[in-house]
Design a protein around this motif. Structure first.
Motif, PDB file in Angstrom:
ATOM      1  N   LEU A   1       0.602  -1.017   0.005  1.00  0.00           N
ATOM      2  CA  LEU A   1       0.389  -0.347   0.079  1.00  0.00           C
ATOM      3  C   LEU A   1       0.774   1.160   0.221  1.00  0.00           C
ATOM      4  CD1 LEU A   1      -2.917  -0.592   2.317  1.00  0.00           C
ATOM      5  CD2 LEU A   1      -3.152  -0.759  -0.268  1.00  0.00           C
ATOM      6  N   PRO A   2       2.317   0.875   0.340  1.00  0.00           N
ATOM      7  CA  PRO A   2       2.864   2.474   0.524  1.00  0.00           C
ATOM      8  C   PRO A   2       2.810   2.546  -0.687  1.00  0.00           C
ATOM      9  CG  PRO A   2       3.305   1.832   3.120  1.00  0.00           C
ATOM     10  CD  PRO A   2       2.241   0.548   1.844  1.00  0.00           C
ATOM     11  N   ALA A   3       3.721   1.866  -1.132  1.00  0.00           N
ATOM     12  CA  ALA A   3       4.548   1.355  -3.207  1.00  0.00           C
ATOM     13  C   ALA A   3       3.084   2.010  -3.511  1.00  0.00           C
ATOM     14  CB  ALA A   3       5.041   0.291  -2.979  1.00  0.00           C
TER      15      ALA A   3
ATOM     16  N   GLY B   1       2.584  -0.171  -8.515  1.00  0.00           N
ATOM     17  CA  GLY B   1       2.866  -0.151  -6.743  1.00  0.00           C
ATOM     18  C   GLY B   1       3.244  -1.546  -5.942  1.00  0.00           C
ATOM     19  N   ILE B   2       2.440  -2.656  -6.772  1.00  0.00           N
ATOM     20  CA  ILE B   2       2.167  -3.832  -5.911  1.00  0.00           C
ATOM     21  C   ILE B   2       3.369  -4.265  -5.871  1.00  0.00           C
ATOM     22  CG2 ILE B   2       0.248  -5.979  -6.096  1.00  0.00           C
ATOM     23  CD1 ILE B   2      -2.060  -4.150  -6.492  1.00  0.00           C
TER      24      ILE B   2
ATOM     25  N   GLY C   1      -1.451  -5.424 -13.630  1.00  0.00           N
ATOM     26  CA  GLY C   1      -1.490  -6.430 -12.018  1.00  0.00           C
ATOM     27  C   GLY C   1      -0.274  -7.648 -12.179  1.00  0.00           C
ATOM     28  N   ILE C   2      -0.913  -8.612 -13.400  1.00  0.00           N
ATOM     29  CA  ILE C   2      -0.460  -9.663 -13.106  1.00  0.00           C
ATOM     30  C   ILE C   2       1.257  -9.488 -14.051  1.00  0.00           C
ATOM     31  CG2 ILE C   2      -0.812 -12.138 -13.925  1.00  0.00           C
ATOM     32  CD1 ILE C   2      -3.670 -11.933 -14.427  1.00  0.00           C
ATOM     33  N   TYR C   3       1.214  -9.205 -14.626  1.00  0.00           N
ATOM     34  CA  TYR C   3       2.445  -8.640 -15.069  1.00  0.00           C
ATOM     35  C   TYR C   3       3.046  -8.260 -14.638  1.00  0.00           C
ATOM     36  CZ  TYR C   3       5.862  -6.509 -18.268  1.00  0.00           C
ATOM     37  OH  TYR C   3       7.213  -6.142 -18.667  1.00  0.00           O
TER      38      TYR C   3
END
Length: 465
Positions: free
Chosen positions: A22-24, A291-292, A370-372
């Motif tokens: 979350l911070p990222a 970020g994730i 996100g998967i990538y």
């Protein structure tokens, strides 16, 4: 240290991933907001040529960020694994190497932009109407070279020692200052594109100074002291082997954006303004997904260093589901409100129409971003330099750049927008294949691949690297 990676590894999996990502994600969103702020406030001048100029200049400025990420992402991978192995002195030397490499590279890049400004403007597609605006912007922001690299680097490196909140704080300081200065310099003092460039310069400088001050206070287990600088013991090669593949994606993204803008310029400055705004909209999903991936990478790297492969698998499963769900929701929201978002930045009818159409084309692959990024960062965490290189250069280089020419020949301006979703899908498939191959090799005594191993099998696995 309260926020050390060791502590994250004792938390429930979901809590650890969310707390570190979350911070990222927040930092990425702040970066997105300040990118949107530049376009928004310039848009309030109601001069689409200045909007186009910012779109043309942005890929050049992003090269600073990309080079900084060579040392940031590479350093994060090496440092997190070193901490997991208990080699804290080695981690300090890696951090110092990253710091002083950023200073040298930043000065060199700034000098190159200033010396080769005229040919650079021709290459990026500046027209007679956008030439002076683009030149003014690039001249001013070129002076933030070392600071931009340091800011980009240490927004990653601090997460390697579990300081995700401080990594986020540095980015927020720089980005908030940029936004405030955009408003004041453009809306109050009417400095227009000069004010936009000054805001970027001062924001990047402030972020870098925060990170330097953090280390100088002596509260970090790492170091930026020049006395700790070293390239020996595979420090330089270790950082660059992971950092260059990861950063090549960003560097190629800048190069590809330059090529795309130059090709789009053949359809007029309003088309350039439109694609610039459309890409900002797609960045909403892209930045969150990135970020994730960046947030989970130190956790994965620590597991590799500590040889805790059961925990590694748990992090991966949760991160992939989490990233996919967020990608679907954000893409849907962006698609539903595309028109309203575009109207915030552009008032020219032609530019608005281009932006609306291009954004909806680019959003097609938003749910899989996100998967990538999780797979890409997992490869970096495992130290898979070659595989990381292949996956990272495919999306914005090996696949995307040829796709630009192919789809333009078929569909004209629309084809230039569709080239990115096509490259996204090819790169995602490549990323899945590479991850499955590297994970099977890394955890070769497991009977099934990491993505599908059950909890019961997790407890029975025996790992031998």
């Amino acid at each position: 240290m309260d926020n050390s990676l060791e502590k994250y590894n004792t938390m429930p999996v979901g809590t650890a991933v969310i707390k570190n990502t979350l911070p990222a994600v927040a930092a990425m969103l702040m970066t997105l907001i300040y990118n949107l702020a530049d376009t928004f406030f310039i848009g309030q001048t109601h001069d689409a040529y200045q909007v186009a100029a910012v779109s043309l200049a942005t890929p050049i400025f992003l090269i600073f960020m990309a080079v900084g990420s060579i040392f940031g992402i590479g350093g994060t991978s090496v440092i997190s694994r070193a901490i997991g192995e208990g080699r804290k002195e080695y981690a300090k030397k890696v951090c110092a190497f990253c710091m002083w490499s950023c200073v040298f590279a930043g000065v060199l890049l700034s000098a190159c932009i200033l010396m080769f400004m005229e040919p650079l403007l021709r290459v990026i597609g500046a027209s007679a109407d956008t030439w002076e605006f683009t030149k003014t912007y690039l001249t001013i922001v070129s002076f933030c070279g070392p600071f931009a690299l340091i800011s980009s680097c240490f927004s990653n490196v601090l997460r390697a020692e579990g300081q995700a909140n401080k990594a986020m704080t540095g980015q927020i300081i720089g980005n908030v200052l940029n936004i405030v200065l955009d408003a004041v310099l453009i809306m109050v003092f009417h400095l227009d594109i000069v004010g936009c460039a000054l805001a970027t310069l001062l924001g990047e400088t402030a972020g870098a100074l925060y990170y330097i001050a953090y280390f100088l206070r002596g509260k970090s287990s790492l170091s930026v002291n020049i006395k700790d600088f070293s390239v020996k013991d595979k420090i330089a090669s270790g950082v660059l082997a992971i950092g260059i593949p990861a950063a090549l994606a960003s560097i190629l993204m800048s190069v590809a954006s330059v090529i795309m803008n130059a090709l789009m310029a053949e359809y007029g400055d309003m088309a350039v303004a439109g694609i610039g705004v459309a890409m900002k909209i797609v960045m909403i999903t892209g930045m969150v997904s990135m970020g994730i991936g960046q947030g989970v990478q130190p956790l994965l790297g620590f597991c590799v260093g500590a040889k805790d492969y059961t925990r590694f698998k748990q992090y991966m499963k949760f991160s992939l589901v989490f990233a996919t769900l967020l990608g679907v929701v954000l893409t849907l929201l962006c698609y539903l409100f595309t028109g309203q978002i575009v109207s915030v930045f552009l008032t020219d009818e032609s530019a608005y129409d281009y932006a609306l159409k291009f954004a909806r084309l680019l959003l097609v692959t938003g749910p899989v971003f996100g998967i990538y990024y999780v797979l890409s960062n997992a490869l970096q965490a495992m130290g898979a330099a070659v595989s990381s290189l292949i996956v990272n250069v495919s999306r914005q280089g090996l696949v995307y750049i040829p796709a630009l020419f192919f789809f333009r020949a078929l569909l004209g301006a629309d084809g230039l927008a569709l080239a990115q979703p096509a490259a996204d899908m090819v790169s995602l498939i490549l990323g899945i294949v590479m991850y499955l191959f590297i994970s099977k090799r890394t955890f070769r005594k497991q009977n099934t691949c990491l993505l599908y191993t059950s909890d019961a099998a997790d407890e029975e696995d025996s790992v031998d690297l």
